[in-house]
Design a protein around this motif. Structure first.
Motif, PDB file in Angstrom:
ATOM      1  N   ARG A 154       0.836  -1.199   0.000  1.00  0.00           N
ATOM      2  CA  ARG A 154       0.000   0.000   0.000  1.00  0.00           C
ATOM      3  C   ARG A 154       0.873   1.252   0.000  1.00  0.00           C
ATOM      4  O   ARG A 154       0.563   2.224  -0.675  1.00  0.00           O
ATOM      5  CB  ARG A 154      -0.919  -0.040   1.215  1.00  0.00           C
ATOM      6  N   THR A 190       0.751   3.921  -3.102  1.00  0.00           N
ATOM      7  CA  THR A 190       0.370   5.330  -2.913  1.00  0.00           C
ATOM      8  C   THR A 190       1.541   6.232  -3.320  1.00  0.00           C
ATOM      9  O   THR A 190       1.338   7.277  -3.915  1.00  0.00           O
ATOM     10  CB  THR A 190      -0.057   5.629  -1.464  1.00  0.00           C
ATOM     11  N   ALA A 191       2.775   5.773  -3.038  1.00  0.00           N
ATOM     12  CA  ALA A 191       3.931   6.564  -3.453  1.00  0.00           C
ATOM     13  C   ALA A 191       4.045   6.622  -4.970  1.00  0.00           C
ATOM     14  O   ALA A 191       4.644   7.541  -5.527  1.00  0.00           O
ATOM     15  CB  ALA A 191       5.206   5.985  -2.852  1.00  0.00           C
ATOM     16  N   GLY A 242       1.616   7.188  -6.801  1.00  0.00           N
ATOM     17  CA  GLY A 242       0.560   8.089  -7.255  1.00  0.00           C
ATOM     18  C   GLY A 242      -0.806   7.440  -7.358  1.00  0.00           C
ATOM     19  O   GLY A 242      -1.745   8.063  -7.854  1.00  0.00           O
ATOM     20  N   CYS A 243      -0.937   6.210  -6.901  1.00  0.00           N
ATOM     21  CA  CYS A 243      -2.238   5.528  -6.994  1.00  0.00           C
ATOM     22  C   CYS A 243      -2.997   5.704  -5.681  1.00  0.00           C
ATOM     23  O   CYS A 243      -2.411   5.603  -4.603  1.00  0.00           O
ATOM     24  CB  CYS A 243      -2.046   4.045  -7.258  1.00  0.00           C
ATOM     25  N   SER A 244      -4.291   5.956  -5.786  1.00  0.00           N
ATOM     26  CA  SER A 244      -5.134   6.059  -4.601  1.00  0.00           C
ATOM     27  C   SER A 244      -5.893   4.763  -4.395  1.00  0.00           C
ATOM     28  O   SER A 244      -6.242   4.073  -5.354  1.00  0.00           O
ATOM     29  CB  SER A 244      -6.133   7.217  -4.747  1.00  0.00           C
ATOM     30  N   GLU A 245      -6.152   4.475  -3.129  1.00  0.00           N
ATOM     31  CA  GLU A 245      -6.758   3.194  -2.806  1.00  0.00           C
ATOM     32  C   GLU A 245      -8.274   3.228  -2.975  1.00  0.00           C
ATOM     33  O   GLU A 245      -8.940   4.130  -2.480  1.00  0.00           O
ATOM     34  CB  GLU A 245      -6.427   2.807  -1.367  1.00  0.00           C
ATOM     35  N   ALA A 246      -8.789   2.230  -3.647  1.00  0.00           N
ATOM     36  CA  ALA A 246     -10.239   2.061  -3.762  1.00  0.00           C
ATOM     37  C   ALA A 246     -10.636   0.818  -2.977  1.00  0.00           C
ATOM     38  O   ALA A 246      -9.832  -0.089  -2.787  1.00  0.00           O
ATOM     39  CB  ALA A 246     -10.635   1.894  -5.228  1.00  0.00           C
ATOM     40  N   ASP A 291      -7.037  12.493 -14.804  1.00  0.00           N
ATOM     41  CA  ASP A 291      -5.911  11.603 -14.539  1.00  0.00           C
ATOM     42  C   ASP A 291      -6.279  10.742 -13.342  1.00  0.00           C
ATOM     43  O   ASP A 291      -6.419  11.235 -12.234  1.00  0.00           O
ATOM     44  CB  ASP A 291      -4.658  12.419 -14.220  1.00  0.00           C
ATOM     45  N   ARG A 325      -5.553   7.223 -11.130  1.00  0.00           N
ATOM     46  CA  ARG A 325      -4.724   6.059 -10.806  1.00  0.00           C
ATOM     47  C   ARG A 325      -5.320   5.438  -9.565  1.00  0.00           C
ATOM     48  O   ARG A 325      -5.297   6.044  -8.499  1.00  0.00           O
ATOM     49  CB  ARG A 325      -3.291   6.479 -10.492  1.00  0.00           C
ATOM     50  N   LEU A 326      -5.856   4.256  -9.694  1.00  0.00           N
ATOM     51  CA  LEU A 326      -6.499   3.594  -8.553  1.00  0.00           C
ATOM     52  C   LEU A 326      -5.873   2.231  -8.330  1.00  0.00           C
ATOM     53  O   LEU A 326      -5.403   1.591  -9.274  1.00  0.00           O
ATOM     54  CB  LEU A 326      -7.993   3.415  -8.819  1.00  0.00           C
ATOM     55  N   ARG A 332       3.121  13.510  -7.361  1.00  0.00           N
ATOM     56  CA  ARG A 332       1.846  12.810  -7.282  1.00  0.00           C
ATOM     57  C   ARG A 332       1.947  11.622  -6.326  1.00  0.00           C
ATOM     58  O   ARG A 332       2.707  10.693  -6.571  1.00  0.00           O
ATOM     59  CB  ARG A 332       1.403  12.347  -8.662  1.00  0.00           C
ATOM     60  N   GLY A 347      -0.594   8.949  -4.051  1.00  0.00           N
ATOM     61  CA  GLY A 347      -1.983   8.520  -3.857  1.00  0.00           C
ATOM     62  C   GLY A 347      -2.361   8.539  -2.388  1.00  0.00           C
ATOM     63  O   GLY A 347      -1.540   8.814  -1.511  1.00  0.00           O
ATOM     64  N   ASN A 348      -3.646   8.274  -2.140  1.00  0.00           N
ATOM     65  CA  ASN A 348      -4.165   8.304  -0.781  1.00  0.00           C
ATOM     66  C   ASN A 348      -4.652   6.928  -0.372  1.00  0.00           C
ATOM     67  O   ASN A 348      -5.191   6.192  -1.190  1.00  0.00           O
ATOM     68  CB  ASN A 348      -5.349   9.275  -0.700  1.00  0.00           C
ATOM     69  N   ASN A 398     -15.769   5.355  -4.235  1.00  0.00           N
ATOM     70  CA  ASN A 398     -14.369   5.663  -4.519  1.00  0.00           C
ATOM     71  C   ASN A 398     -14.217   6.940  -5.330  1.00  0.00           C
ATOM     72  O   ASN A 398     -13.397   7.023  -6.246  1.00  0.00           O
ATOM     73  CB  ASN A 398     -13.693   4.479  -5.216  1.00  0.00           C
TER      74      ASN A 398
END
Lengths: 708, 366
Positions: free
Chosen positions: A398, A402-403, A405-409, A466, A468-469, B120, B122-123, B356
């Protein structure tokens, strides 16, 4: 259960206000979800301080689905006497109603009591109707109302049959016959499943036992004689019947949770008293009571020391005994033994939830008060186990994602069959839900990608460009069962917009391509200690991806000779995203999905790594550009370079790929930067030149490469 | 329709020139020569469409436009390659540096108020943020984190938890069943989606000797129609502590400490009797309302919010796993992660967690 406070006060004399009562009941496990105004009737206005408490009764306390049950709790809380309702005196003499319990029904109906009364059907008096309405029961006529009133008071369901409409003037408790039907009081003709317990007359079923009476023997305005039923039915049997018929009633609700097997005769005597009080009828003959094997009361030993062991607090012995007595138990002190004082506690029949010591401790805890329990802390008696590898791996994963650039879904574990189908080999591999909420949640996800694609589309349709998930979760297929994995889905620009790019890149960053997704996957694998390689798959491409723009991700594992296929990375087939609503003309979507169990098998444990010493001697860098056949995979060229080079080659980095002017048609120029370094000395130019010649010779021999 | 010769010629010439361009300046020159508004070759080609014979006009126009897009894309790609290409060792890159002030010793002033380059990152999902916070609190209290399958068998989800078949308490948790059983690595095949992570209590105790100190976080499923406060899938953390001399007072102390770490240090905690088949005595736990001081719509004007269910492990559960309930006592609790997140972050609709929407996700701490 709706409790009219003025009715409650008749049974137990408490001065507490409505609010105080509500609070006390809530603190003792009977949550008051609402306090409603008491309904008023024309001849009897509601008392000003009256109200209806709407109580939530937990499934273990069917005894409190009654006024008396709640009054008993209130009497215990406030240490006040409990006054039971007035009963009619039992009349000795003949029993006017033949009742038969057939052999195969005995197990489901261990007690059946009944009585006969001559009645005059009319409306109930206002006070009775008002109390029924306060409890949420609709008044019907004085006979039905009396049975309901007694049920609300004592908690025991009763039923009245029109005796003159019973064929043969008798009652039979039996199992339903094949294809038997009954028209219930709600007017519905119901087929009775095999094994359903019914109450019948000489001919037909007249009631579904413990659930609902039948319309053919319903009490009407012309009814002159009634047969009053007060029985005890097996909870499981009533529950099954209620479920099968999809019919839940006040009666079935009580029977399936467990009624009081000692109550039936008392309930009949209460009905007789009420009939007399409101002038609705008079009993004829004695009460019938078929109760072949009377209950033996359970006795439970309660140890004073055990109360402390469980609750962590000393509760005074006198309080323990007094509380249990008020709740209807008999608590007899046992001779003091090695373990300290104890009681032999006899359980009353209405407490179907009490069968062992812990049940009594709960009673003590409730009435002692949870708010009076101290807040202590458990002693640590052994060190905690180290965190599991899977959990540590997922947290690292994780972090890296996230590093990147992807966000968690987090998407639903169940999806639409059409969305799942491209991700399995055949529809037999899908895991289906037998009772899904909707078609859109009918199968368990075989892959995390469909959910991510839906989330990506959701965001694309809301002005996000843009995207990224990623998601970490379980997948389900019939062949492989439940497996953990992770997936990513990307679309949009490959890098964030910045003003300094505006002239150089014509105002836009290049769109994401396959190398963004392989780059992320490569980085993740590296972080997890997996030496992953990307290979062009043997045709065809994995189902949902575009052939020629997809790599399979493979890695060697110590427990297998052949490399494991961890998953894939590449371009999602445009039709799939389009089918999920991706706007037409949108940029391509790139995805990857890898199996975390397989990653675990292929991973080396980085927590046990040793740091390599830093280089003490300088390195020598050489660039090499060769033209090779355009169809030759770059990885093959890199592999040849490595295998031809001496150990001193530390790194091979590809920095260009070019086709066009100066490179013959059908060929491509690949440029590599090679870094040489020895751990124990400074390399000489001569050594490196020699190595470069060997490498080039091998490239020429194996791939017909030409130096550029 | 075959490609018009004029289009092919312009493309070939462009590709040749682009291949030569090695610096941003040279690429800009190529851009001007082909796309420039006055003398650009593609611009001229587009203008020539009007003079073409009518029957060829449409195809030529489409091809010329396609070429324009192709050239734009190629220019962008080439720019990226040139910009990213490392400067050959020992050779200074000709022309001005791509980034002002990046070469050692350069010192021309720049407008430092121009926006910096975005990094960039992510979260984590808000439910993960809460879950990891809970995990950290209990790790600090010496608990082990364990996980289990989402597809469970009836025994672990219900029966071993003192809920035999057709127990009325099963109605409290409407269950999603599988059409056909799913194989599992060990144990009986799974037949349902777990309605709570309490099954992990059983799985863990079956394979470990006491004392036990675990939490089991994970996804659970209920056949609930989605609305503001219900989701058919949500996350739960189950906690279990079993050993000698474990008391309900310990449960109270531990949960008070947990809830004050999770919410505010001055959060008030209330325990109220309740019923769960697998614990006895059972308690529902409330915290002082996070929204108000003296009653609001969320706490239904009570000042309290229900936050979790808990209780002393029922002796029947200990017996089911072969533990001696005379020697051992224990407690367990179950808390909904979604509910905590709703209260902590004031999210109104539980369903928002599963949409999401990046506009929501991006608000959460990294």
């Amino acid at each position: 259960m709706r409790i009219l406070v003025s009715w409650l006060r008749e049974l137990v004399p408490v001065e507490a206000s409505v609010e105080e009562l509500a609070d006390a009941l809530t603190r003792h496990g009977f949550e008051v979800s609402a306090i409603d105004p008491a309904p008023s009737v024309p001849d009897r206005p509601a008392a000003p301080a009256d109200a209806v408490l709407d109580l939530e009764i937990t499934t273990n306390r069917p005894d409190c689905l009654s006024m008396v049950g709640i009054a008993r709790e209130v009497a215990t809380i406030y240490a006040r006497p409990l006054t039971g309702p007035t009963l009619a005196a039992a009349v000795p003499g003949e029993q006017p109603l033949p009742v038969t319990i057939e052999d195969d029904a005995r197990g489901l109906c261990p007690r059946y009591a009944a009585a006969v009364a001559d009645v005059t059907v009319a409306a109930s008096p206002g006070w009775m109707a008002a109390r029924l309405e306060a409890a949420g029961v609709r008044p019907i006529n004085n006979i039905v109302d009396v049975t309901n009133y007694a049920m609300l008071e004592l908690g025991h369901p009763l039923h009245a049959f029109d005796l003159d409409r019973l064929e043969g003037g008798e009652l039979r408790v039996r199992l339903a016959r094949p294809a038997e039907t009954v028209r219930t009081l709600d007017g519905v003709e119901r087929a009775l499943p095999a094994g359903t317990l019914v109450i019948a007359d000489a001919g037909h079923a007249q009631a579904v036992a413990g659930v609902m009476g039948g319309a053919d023997s319903e009490v009407t305005g012309s009814t002159k004689r009634v047969a009053l039923e007060s029985a005890w039915f097996d909870p499981l049997s009533v529950r099954r019947t209620s479920k099968r018929l999809a019919l839940s009633t006040d009666a079935s609700y009580r029977f399936e949770r467990g009624a009081d097997i000692e109550a039936p005769v008392r309930a009949l005597l209460r009905v007789q008293a009420l009939l007399r009080d409101i002038g609705a009828g008079t009993p004829r003959g004695a009460v019938v009571d078929r109760y072949p094997i009377p209950r033996t009361a359970a006795a439970v030993t309660l140890r004073h020391a055990r109360i402390r062991q469980v609750l962590g607090v000393d509760v005074e012995a006198g309080f323990v005994a007094a509380t249990l007595e008020r709740l209807g138990f008999d608590a007899d002190p046992l001779p003091a033994g090695d373990g300290g004082s104890a009681w032999r506690v006899t359980v009353p029949a209405h407490r179907v939830d009490v069968g062992r010591e812990i049940d009594l401790i709960e009673e003590v805890a409730r009435h002692h008060g949870y708010d009076r329990l101290p807040a202590t802390f458990p002693a640590a008696v052994q060190p905690p186990a180290p965190p599991s590898g899977a959990l540590a791996r997922r947290r690292l994963l994780r972090r890296v994602l996230t590093a990147s650039g992807c966000s968690e879904a987090i998407t639903y574990g169940f999806i639409e069959e059409a969305a799942a189908a491209p991700f399995v080999d055949g529809s037999d591999d899908l895991v289906r839900i037998a009772n899904p909420l909707a078609e859109t949640s009918a199968v368990l996800r075989p892959s995390l990608i469909p959910g991510l694609v839906d989330a990506l589309v959701y965001n694309r349709r809301r002005e996000h460009h843009d995207i990224r998930l990623f998601e970490i979760g379980h997948r389900f297929t019939a062949a492989r069962g439940e497996t953990p994995g992770f997936a990513v889905a990307l679309t949009g620009a490959s890098s964030p917009e910045h003003w300094s790019n505006s002239t150089r890149w014509g105002g836009q960053a290049p769109p994401i391509d396959v190398f963004d997704v392989t780059g992320i996957v490569g980085r993740v694998c590296d972080a997890l200690g997996v030496a992953a390689v990307f290979e062009a798959p043997a045709a065809p491409a994995p189902g949902p991806l575009v052939a020629g723009r997809t790599a399979v991700v493979r890695a060697a594992a110590p427990d297998t000779a052949t490399a494991l296929t961890l998953g894939y990375a590449g371009q999602l087939a445009p039709g799939i995203a389009a089918a999920r609503g991706l706007p037409a003309g949108d940029e391509a979507v790139y995805v990857a999905e890898l199996d975390l169990d397989l990653i675990a098998r292929a991973a080396t444990d980085r927590r046990r790594m040793a740091a390599a010493p830093l280089p003490r001697y300088p390195s020598i860098v050489r660039d090499l550009a060769v033209a090779v056949d355009a169809a030759l995979p770059a990885a093959t060229v890199r592999g040849t370079i490595r295998s031809a080079a001496p150990e001193a080659l530390r790194q091979v980095r590809q920095f260009d790929r070019y086709a066009g002017k100066g490179v013959p048609q059908g060929r491509v120029s690949l440029a590599f930067r090679l870094t040489f370094r020895a751990p124990d000395r400074t390399l000489t130019d001569t050594e490196v030149e020699q190595a470069m010649r060997v490498i080039l010779a091998r490239l020429t021999a194996e791939h017909d490469a030409q130096l550029r | 329709m075959p490609e018009a010769p004029a289009v092919g010629e312009v493309r070939a010439a462009f590709l040749a020139e682009l291949g030569q361009a090695a610096s941003p300046e040279q690429i800009q020159e190529v851009r001007n020569r082909y796309l420039g508004r006055k003398r650009g070759a593609v611009t001229a080609l587009l203008k020539s469409v009007a003079q073409a014979p009518p029957e060829a006009r449409r195809d030529l126009g489409q091809q010329a436009n396609a070429l324009k897009r192709e050239i734009e894309r190629a220019l962008v790609e080439r720019s990226g390659a040139v910009a990213a290409a490392p400067t050959p060792a020992g050779r200074q890159q000709p022309g001005r540096s791509a980034r002002p002030g990046d070469a050692a010793g350069r010192s021309e002033p720049v407008d430092v108020t121009l926006p910096g380059r975005d990094v960039r990152i992510g979260n984590r999902h808000p439910l993960t943020v809460v879950r990891e916070e809970i995990e950290a609190i209990f790790t600090g209290l010496g608990f082990e984190i364990v996980e289990g399958p989402e597809v469970e068998d009836d025994y672990h989800n219900f029966e071993a938890l003192n809920m035999p078949p057709e127990h009325p308490a099963r109605d409290m948790q409407d269950t999603l069943y599988l059409e056909s059983p799913l194989r599992t690595p060990a144990g009986p095949p799974g037949t349902l989606l777990r309605t709570h992570t309490s099954g992990m209590q059983i799985r863990y105790m079956e394979t470990h000797e006491p004392p036990v100190r675990i939490i089991a976080p994970g996804l659970v499923y209920r056949r609930d129609t989605p609305d503001l406060t219900h989701s058919p899938m949500f996350q739960q953390v189950e906690g279990l502590l079993v050993g000698e001399n474990v008391t309900m007072a310990d449960l109270k102390g531990t949960l008070e400490s947990f809830l004050r770490q999770l919410f505010e240090p001055d959060t008030r905690v209330m325990f109220r009797p309740s019923f769960f088949p697998y614990t006895e005595p059972s308690a529902e736990v409330f915290i002082s309302c996070v929204f108000c001081r003296d009653g609001c719509a969320v706490c239904k004007r009570t000042g309290w919010l229900e936050i979790l269910g808990s209780g002393m492990v029922h002796p029947a559960v200990l017996e089911a796993v072969g533990y001696d309930p005379e020697r051992l006592t224990g407690w367990a609790f179950g808390v909904g992660i979604d509910r905590i997140a709703i209260l902590k972050y004031r999210v109104e609709d539980i369903r928002a967690f599963y949409d999401n929407d990046l506009r929501l996700l991006e608000q959460f701490p990294l």
